[in-house]
Design a protein around this motif. Structure first.
Motif, PDB file in Angstrom:
ATOM      1  N   GLU A  23      21.655  44.589  34.177  1.00  0.00           N
ATOM      2  CA  GLU A  23      22.584  45.471  34.871  1.00  0.00           C
ATOM      3  C   GLU A  23      22.364  45.298  36.370  1.00  0.00           C
ATOM      4  OE1 GLU A  23      24.674  47.119  33.068  1.00  0.00           O
ATOM      5  OE2 GLU A  23      23.747  47.233  31.086  1.00  0.00           O
ATOM      6  N   ALA A  24      23.227  45.926  37.164  1.00  0.00           N
ATOM      7  CA  ALA A  24      23.117  45.792  38.620  1.00  0.00           C
ATOM      8  C   ALA A  24      21.693  46.072  39.107  1.00  0.00           C
ATOM      9  CB  ALA A  24      24.104  46.733  39.306  1.00  0.00           C
ATOM     10  N   GLU A  25      21.095  47.160  38.626  1.00  0.00           N
ATOM     11  CA  GLU A  25      19.791  47.529  39.158  1.00  0.00           C
ATOM     12  C   GLU A  25      18.705  47.568  38.099  1.00  0.00           C
ATOM     13  OE1 GLU A  25      20.136  51.137  41.374  1.00  0.00           O
ATOM     14  OE2 GLU A  25      21.084  50.044  43.034  1.00  0.00           O
ATOM     15  N   GLY A  26      18.999  47.005  36.938  1.00  0.00           N
ATOM     16  CA  GLY A  26      17.975  47.090  35.909  1.00  0.00           C
ATOM     17  C   GLY A  26      18.369  46.350  34.654  1.00  0.00           C
ATOM     18  N   LEU A  27      17.862  46.865  33.543  1.00  0.00           N
ATOM     19  CA  LEU A  27      18.076  46.243  32.242  1.00  0.00           C
ATOM     20  C   LEU A  27      18.473  47.318  31.255  1.00  0.00           C
ATOM     21  CD1 LEU A  27      14.868  44.067  31.862  1.00  0.00           C
ATOM     22  CD2 LEU A  27      17.204  43.181  31.974  1.00  0.00           C
ATOM     23  N   SER A  28      19.391  46.979  30.355  1.00  0.00           N
ATOM     24  CA  SER A  28      19.688  47.902  29.267  1.00  0.00           C
ATOM     25  C   SER A  28      19.453  47.197  27.941  1.00  0.00           C
ATOM     26  CB  SER A  28      21.133  48.394  29.348  1.00  0.00           C
ATOM     27  OG  SER A  28      22.014  47.328  29.079  1.00  0.00           O
ATOM     28  N   LEU A  29      19.096  47.996  26.962  1.00  0.00           N
ATOM     29  CA  LEU A  29      18.957  47.503  25.595  1.00  0.00           C
ATOM     30  C   LEU A  29      19.753  48.447  24.721  1.00  0.00           C
ATOM     31  CD1 LEU A  29      17.462  45.462  23.698  1.00  0.00           C
ATOM     32  CD2 LEU A  29      15.747  47.237  23.371  1.00  0.00           C
ATOM     33  N   THR A  30      20.718  47.913  23.993  1.00  0.00           N
ATOM     34  CA  THR A  30      21.498  48.766  23.101  1.00  0.00           C
ATOM     35  C   THR A  30      21.269  48.345  21.653  1.00  0.00           C
ATOM     36  OG1 THR A  30      23.441  47.333  23.341  1.00  0.00           O
ATOM     37  CG2 THR A  30      23.338  49.260  24.779  1.00  0.00           C
ATOM     38  N   ILE A  31      21.260  49.348  20.798  1.00  0.00           N
ATOM     39  CA  ILE A  31      21.158  49.133  19.359  1.00  0.00           C
ATOM     40  C   ILE A  31      22.353  49.842  18.761  1.00  0.00           C
ATOM     41  CG2 ILE A  31      19.727  49.482  17.305  1.00  0.00           C
ATOM     42  CD1 ILE A  31      17.386  49.968  19.381  1.00  0.00           C
ATOM     43  N   TYR A  60      17.767  52.342  29.084  1.00  0.00           N
ATOM     44  CA  TYR A  60      18.067  51.745  30.393  1.00  0.00           C
ATOM     45  C   TYR A  60      16.872  51.940  31.308  1.00  0.00           C
ATOM     46  CZ  TYR A  60      19.867  51.035  35.063  1.00  0.00           C
ATOM     47  OH  TYR A  60      20.026  50.583  36.351  1.00  0.00           O
ATOM     48  N   SER A  61      16.495  50.880  31.973  1.00  0.00           N
ATOM     49  CA  SER A  61      15.391  50.970  32.915  1.00  0.00           C
ATOM     50  C   SER A  61      15.771  50.312  34.227  1.00  0.00           C
ATOM     51  CB  SER A  61      14.176  50.246  32.337  1.00  0.00           C
ATOM     52  OG  SER A  61      13.116  50.295  33.271  1.00  0.00           O
ATOM     53  N   LYS A  62      15.543  51.032  35.311  1.00  0.00           N
ATOM     54  CA  LYS A  62      15.700  50.424  36.632  1.00  0.00           C
ATOM     55  C   LYS A  62      14.578  49.424  36.818  1.00  0.00           C
ATOM     56  CE  LYS A  62      18.342  52.966  39.807  1.00  0.00           C
ATOM     57  NZ  LYS A  62      18.657  54.058  40.663  1.00  0.00           N
ATOM     58  N   THR A  63      14.892  48.287  37.398  1.00  0.00           N
ATOM     59  CA  THR A  63      13.829  47.316  37.649  1.00  0.00           C
ATOM     60  C   THR A  63      13.563  47.153  39.132  1.00  0.00           C
ATOM     61  OG1 THR A  63      15.474  45.559  37.473  1.00  0.00           O
ATOM     62  CG2 THR A  63      14.141  46.015  35.525  1.00  0.00           C
ATOM     63  N   ARG A  64      14.344  47.825  39.962  1.00  0.00           N
ATOM     64  CA  ARG A  64      14.031  47.773  41.396  1.00  0.00           C
ATOM     65  C   ARG A  64      14.565  49.004  42.097  1.00  0.00           C
ATOM     66  NH1 ARG A  64      18.598  45.769  43.915  1.00  0.00           N
ATOM     67  NH2 ARG A  64      20.157  44.853  42.554  1.00  0.00           N
TER      68      ARG A  64
END
Length: 135
Positions: free
Chosen positions: A77-85, A131-135
């Protein structure tokens, strides 16, 4: 070792767990992970909590949902990562969540503890989003 603490390593582990677990159930599964994942370190607590949430989600799908298909998709994602189940089962009756209540409370708590957003909703089945922001 820091080798174990890479995002790629965690994702690989999730992929093989989900594949092995769903293989024997006859539920079709589609696991999509981006190439070139960011080289993020993932500590043991995060790794364990994310893994337990995925385990719980897959258990619910197999035991309760009647789903024929599951998609597990990681996106940058723009500012992080998402994981959907996402499954195509009967969804969750939020007015009667007794069979799930402890599981849902645990999932939400586990993600709160490590600063990951957790969302569960009905969308022609059940959709769980981490969802986690990575920065």
């Amino acid at each position: 070792s820091s080798q174990n603490d890479s995002l790629g390593n965690m994702v690989g582990y999730i992929r093989s767990y989900a594949t092995d677990y769903l293989e024997s159930t006859g539920i079709e599964h589609n696991i999509v992970i981006p190439e070139n994942l960011p080289a993020i370190e993932v500590n043991g607590t995060i790794r364990r909590n994310v893994f337990l949430v995925i385990k719980e989600a897959l258990l619910n799908i197999v035991k309760h949902s009647g789903a024929k298909k599951v998609d597990i998709i990681m996106r940058k994602e723009a500012e992080g990562l998402s994981l959907t189940i996402k499954d195509d089962g009967k969804g969750i009756d939020f007015n009667n969540i007794r069979p799930y209540r402890n599981g849902l409370t645990n999932m939400r708590k586990r993600m709160e503890d490590v600063g990951i957003d957790f969302k569960i909703e009905n969308d022609n089945g059940t959709l769980i989003t981490l969802y986690s922001k990575t920065r």
